[in-house]
Design an enzyme around this catalytic site. Structure first.
Site: not given
Ligand code: AMP
Length: 304
Positions: A46, A48-50, A74, A163, A189, A197, A199
């Site tokens: 996780l 700051e986006g999450h 996936q 995404d 973010v 941001l 992962s």
């Molecule tokens: P993930 O863990 O990559 O599957 O992402 C989980 C959720 O966080 C998804 O809805 C992503 O679109 C969102 N997410 C990932 N990176 C960002 C970011 N930089 N800003 C906002 N949301 C994000």
């Protein structure tokens, strides 16, 4: 895994559940108490986006579930499933200042038990861009999101604009399958230099990290060109490509100007468009996107 965990850095205790049954009874209790259930699906690691999605859920809902699960279906056979970061303790610490009620961190045996054989096959917005480059990716995404929706039964689910295509695929699934959940898409973010941001940013070497800013810089350039009157998507892509060409560690996967609803390629930009980009830096693959010409009339609206 214990059902309840507190990390050293945590200021509040987050209930961590790894079994569907335990999750169901926790959520049933919340629902019976009349709580509005918010849900944020993630694959962990996780940032700051999450956290921004979790904060939105906490503002707008009274019972918040965050899932942390690296979903194997996936990932393609040559993708980074095995090396994808798994950092549960740090993730719990990152959530410590949010009012999260439950972290659902299931095992693959829990999500895909022996004999599993039913998948969701999204079409439409799932077929181009990421869908074309990563065959089966959105099938895996749609399948796990539907399963999680069934397990959590959220009133509202939060996704990131980062995404963009995924958010369209999820919205389409919700419409097509009449799922009783509201989808909220939150802004991307970014780091202070514009890099979205992700992962996967942690895989980048110092030089790759520096050059990775070209993704955002090129999205900004696209917006500036439209603002200055350029309407030819081909010219915009060409200018973006020129910028990318200066960064030798950045290999283009695609640069596309597409319709925000259908993701169909656009040649003339007479209404708002999404510019979507994907790049490889060494073994790391990054994606980003932005809306350009947001001030133009929406498709189907007259210019006056
Ligand atoms: P993930 O863990 O990559 O599957 O992402 C989980 C959720 O966080 C998804 O809805 C992503 O679109 C969102 N997410 C990932 N990176 C960002 C970011 N930089 N800003 C906002 N949301 C994000």
């Amino acid at each position: 895994m214990s059902e309840s965990a507190t990390t050293a850095a945590a200021t509040s205790t987050v209930r961590v559940i790894d079994q569907k049954e335990a999750l169901r009874s926790e959520i049933d209790r919340a629902r019976q108490a009349g709580r509005v259930i918010g849900f944020v699906p993630t694959m962990g690691a996780l940032h700051e986006g999450h956290v921004s999605l979790v904060q939105a859920a906490c503002r707008e809902c009274d019972f918040v579930v965050v899932s942390i699960y690296v979903n194997p279906t996936q990932f393609g056979p040559n993708e980074d499933f095995n090396k994808y970061p798994r950092t549960l303790e740090a993730d719990l610490a990152a959530l410590a200042n949010c009012q999260v009620d439950v972290v659902f961190a299931p095992t693959s045996r829990e999500m895909y038990p022996d004999g599993f054989g039913t998948y969701v096959e999204p079409a439409g917005a799932a077929l181009s861009l990421e869908g074309e480059r990563r065959p089966g990716h959105f099938r895996g995404v749609a399948t796990i999101v539907l399963k999680l929706f069934e397990q959590v039964r959220p009133d509202v689910a939060y996704f990131g604009r980062k995404d963009y295509q995924q958010s369209l695929v999820v919205r389409q699934m919700v419409r097509d399958l009449d799922l009783p959940v509201k989808i909220v898409v939150c802004p991307t973010v970014r780091e202070s230099d514009g890099l979205a941001l992700s992962s996967r940013n942690r895989y980048l070497s110092t030089d790759e990290r520096r050059q990775a800013t070209v993704l955002y810089r090129s999205l900004q350039l696209a917006g500036e060109l439209v603002d200055a009157g350029e309407r030819d998507a081909g010219v915009i892509v060409e200018q973006m490509r020129k910028l990318w060409g200066e960064q030798l560690l950045v290999a283009e996967d695609y640069i596309a100007v597409v319709d925000p609803d259908t993701l169909a390629p656009m040649e003339r930009i007479e209404h708002p468009a999404v510019v979507a980009v994907a790049a490889r830096l060494g073994t790391t693959r990054l994606i980003d996107n932005d809306v350009i010409g947001s001030w133009l009339p929406a498709r189907g609206e007259s210019k006056t």
